[in-house]
Design a protein around this motif. Sequence first.
Motif, PDB file in Angstrom:
ATOM      1  N   ILE A   6       0.869  -1.381   0.073  1.00  0.00           N
ATOM      2  CA  ILE A   6      -0.019   0.103   0.110  1.00  0.00           C
ATOM      3  C   ILE A   6       0.750   1.114  -0.078  1.00  0.00           C
ATOM      4  N   GLU A   7       0.629   2.070  -0.949  1.00  0.00           N
ATOM      5  CA  GLU A   7       1.311   3.333  -1.032  1.00  0.00           C
ATOM      6  C   GLU A   7       0.280   4.507  -0.810  1.00  0.00           C
ATOM      7  N   VAL A   8       0.508   5.726  -0.106  1.00  0.00           N
ATOM      8  CA  VAL A   8      -0.351   6.861  -0.143  1.00  0.00           C
ATOM      9  C   VAL A   8       0.548   7.830  -0.527  1.00  0.00           C
ATOM     10  N   PHE A   9      -0.105   8.615  -1.539  1.00  0.00           N
ATOM     11  CA  PHE A   9       0.239   9.940  -1.905  1.00  0.00           C
ATOM     12  C   PHE A   9      -0.333  11.068  -1.383  1.00  0.00           C
ATOM     13  N   GLY A  10       0.201  11.904  -0.540  1.00  0.00           N
ATOM     14  CA  GLY A  10      -0.283  13.105  -0.061  1.00  0.00           C
ATOM     15  C   GLY A  10      -0.245  13.162   1.378  1.00  0.00           C
ATOM     16  N   ILE A  11       0.337  14.259   1.906  1.00  0.00           N
ATOM     17  CA  ILE A  11      -0.081  14.665   3.446  1.00  0.00           C
ATOM     18  C   ILE A  11      -0.440  16.433   3.484  1.00  0.00           C
ATOM     19  N   GLY A  12      -0.981  16.646   4.775  1.00  0.00           N
ATOM     20  CA  GLY A  12      -0.864  17.994   4.780  1.00  0.00           C
ATOM     21  C   GLY A  12      -2.343  18.608   4.694  1.00  0.00           C
ATOM     22  N   THR A  13      -3.367  17.766   4.596  1.00  0.00           N
ATOM     23  CA  THR A  13      -4.775  18.352   4.256  1.00  0.00           C
ATOM     24  C   THR A  13      -5.756  17.679   5.066  1.00  0.00           C
ATOM     25  N   PRO A  14      -7.044  18.131   5.106  1.00  0.00           N
ATOM     26  CA  PRO A  14      -8.086  17.180   5.838  1.00  0.00           C
ATOM     27  C   PRO A  14      -8.426  16.103   5.243  1.00  0.00           C
ATOM     28  N   ARG A  15      -8.242  16.172   3.812  1.00  0.00           N
ATOM     29  CA  ARG A  15      -8.509  15.047   2.756  1.00  0.00           C
ATOM     30  C   ARG A  15      -7.722  14.124   3.088  1.00  0.00           C
ATOM     31  N   THR A  16      -6.223  14.315   2.837  1.00  0.00           N
ATOM     32  CA  THR A  16      -5.356  13.263   3.266  1.00  0.00           C
ATOM     33  C   THR A  16      -5.498  12.738   4.458  1.00  0.00           C
ATOM     34  N   THR A  31       3.421   2.784   3.011  1.00  0.00           N
ATOM     35  CA  THR A  31       4.595   3.678   2.691  1.00  0.00           C
ATOM     36  C   THR A  31       3.834   4.993   2.222  1.00  0.00           C
ATOM     37  N   THR A  32       4.383   6.038   2.484  1.00  0.00           N
ATOM     38  CA  THR A  32       3.806   7.596   2.451  1.00  0.00           C
ATOM     39  C   THR A  32       4.807   8.194   1.503  1.00  0.00           C
ATOM     40  N   TRP A  33       4.185   8.789   0.560  1.00  0.00           N
ATOM     41  CA  TRP A  33       4.984   9.481  -0.387  1.00  0.00           C
ATOM     42  C   TRP A  33       4.254  11.194  -0.048  1.00  0.00           C
ATOM     43  N   PRO A  34       5.249  11.933   0.743  1.00  0.00           N
ATOM     44  CA  PRO A  34       4.689  13.187   1.471  1.00  0.00           C
ATOM     45  C   PRO A  34       4.650  14.247   0.486  1.00  0.00           C
ATOM     46  N   ILE A  35       3.603  14.242  -0.612  1.00  0.00           N
ATOM     47  CA  ILE A  35       3.453  15.353  -1.401  1.00  0.00           C
ATOM     48  C   ILE A  35       2.654  16.471  -0.956  1.00  0.00           C
ATOM     49  N   ARG A  36       2.809  17.596  -0.928  1.00  0.00           N
ATOM     50  CA  ARG A  36       1.802  18.331  -0.466  1.00  0.00           C
ATOM     51  C   ARG A  36       1.143  19.134  -1.633  1.00  0.00           C
ATOM     52  N   THR A  37       0.197  19.501  -1.530  1.00  0.00           N
ATOM     53  CA  THR A  37      -0.765  20.451  -2.769  1.00  0.00           C
ATOM     54  C   THR A  37      -0.009  21.406  -3.245  1.00  0.00           C
ATOM     55  N   ARG A  38      -0.128  21.905  -4.373  1.00  0.00           N
ATOM     56  CA  ARG A  38       0.650  23.156  -5.038  1.00  0.00           C
ATOM     57  C   ARG A  38       2.003  23.161  -4.944  1.00  0.00           C
ATOM     58  N   MET A  42       4.192  17.657  -7.375  1.00  0.00           N
ATOM     59  CA  MET A  42       3.039  17.194  -8.149  1.00  0.00           C
ATOM     60  C   MET A  42       3.261  17.003  -9.524  1.00  0.00           C
ATOM     61  N   ASP A  43       4.479  17.313 -10.250  1.00  0.00           N
ATOM     62  CA  ASP A  43       4.837  17.313 -11.526  1.00  0.00           C
ATOM     63  C   ASP A  43       5.651  15.693 -11.637  1.00  0.00           C
ATOM     64  N   ALA A  44       6.108  15.116 -10.510  1.00  0.00           N
ATOM     65  CA  ALA A  44       6.701  14.245 -10.780  1.00  0.00           C
ATOM     66  C   ALA A  44       6.005  12.908 -11.647  1.00  0.00           C
ATOM     67  N   ALA A  45       6.730  12.360 -12.316  1.00  0.00           N
ATOM     68  CA  ALA A  45       6.009  11.240 -13.297  1.00  0.00           C
ATOM     69  C   ALA A  45       5.491  10.064 -12.226  1.00  0.00           C
ATOM     70  N   GLU A  46       5.964   9.963 -10.991  1.00  0.00           N
ATOM     71  CA  GLU A  46       5.411   9.014 -10.249  1.00  0.00           C
ATOM     72  C   GLU A  46       4.159   9.329  -9.645  1.00  0.00           C
ATOM     73  N   PHE A  47       4.098  10.565  -9.423  1.00  0.00           N
ATOM     74  CA  PHE A  47       2.611  11.025  -8.978  1.00  0.00           C
ATOM     75  C   PHE A  47       1.851  11.104  -9.939  1.00  0.00           C
ATOM     76  N   PRO A  52      -3.548  11.719 -12.313  1.00  0.00           N
ATOM     77  CA  PRO A  52      -3.176  12.651 -13.449  1.00  0.00           C
ATOM     78  C   PRO A  52      -3.817  13.958 -13.193  1.00  0.00           C
ATOM     79  N   GLY A  53      -4.719  14.269 -12.414  1.00  0.00           N
ATOM     80  CA  GLY A  53      -5.269  15.518 -12.093  1.00  0.00           C
ATOM     81  C   GLY A  53      -4.578  16.313 -11.033  1.00  0.00           C
ATOM     82  N   LYS A  54      -3.462  15.710 -10.496  1.00  0.00           N
ATOM     83  CA  LYS A  54      -2.813  16.335  -9.553  1.00  0.00           C
ATOM     84  C   LYS A  54      -3.409  16.582  -8.222  1.00  0.00           C
ATOM     85  N   LYS A  55      -4.253  15.466  -7.863  1.00  0.00           N
ATOM     86  CA  LYS A  55      -4.902  15.780  -6.458  1.00  0.00           C
ATOM     87  C   LYS A  55      -4.475  14.951  -5.567  1.00  0.00           C
TER      88      LYS A  55
END
Length: 207
Positions: A6-16, A31-38, A42-47, A52-55
């Motif tokens: 299991i991999e989770v992409f995103g931290i830092g928001t109520p939704r994550t 595993t956490t990918w510590p990606i923050r919005t904006r 968010m432009d990394a190919a893996e993300f 694709p919608g950068k969410k």
Amino acid sequence: MAQQEIEVFGIGTPRTLRVHWALRELQLDYTTWPIRTRTPQMDAAEFLAVSPGKKIPALRHGSLVLTESGAITRFLMDRYAARKWSASERARIDRLTFFVLMEIDATALYVIRRHEGLPAIYGEAPGAVAAAYAYADRQFAVLADLIGRQHHAIGEQFSEADIHAGSVLDWALALQIELPANLTEYHERLRARPACVAARDANAMIL
């Protein structure tokens, strides 16, 4: 049931937070990918391969890729939770979850987030912000009536409805929205859960 990677992409928001919380309640390794919005991350190919919608949040579970916090938490709970719900219980969970996601998160709190918190991106809209605060007050009153004095959202048993409700109550406090007394008590119970404490640390939320 065997756990897939299991991999989770995103931290830092109520939704994550919702995804980290569900995983901690289920005591699953991930595993956490510590990606923050904006951010440039968010432009990394893996993300972009998973979102694709950068969410955020996004989830990769073996070959399954999901976005949308509601869909992710539902999948995790359905796949791994020991408790299985009856059709009527599931309907009550869905009713409360969809209400929180649509009427409180999307229609009220995110309007405030955009136009009060991020005016340089979304523009200033004081009328929309004032209306969103008033709408949030009305909908939190509805949520207070739905929960009443129950220990959890639909009674004595914790469910993903509590995760979604707890996340918007966190958000409301950050915005200094005054909540009905029973919601404050309910929120305090949720925040005291060890899984919630661990998830908040993992999510590293900054509003």
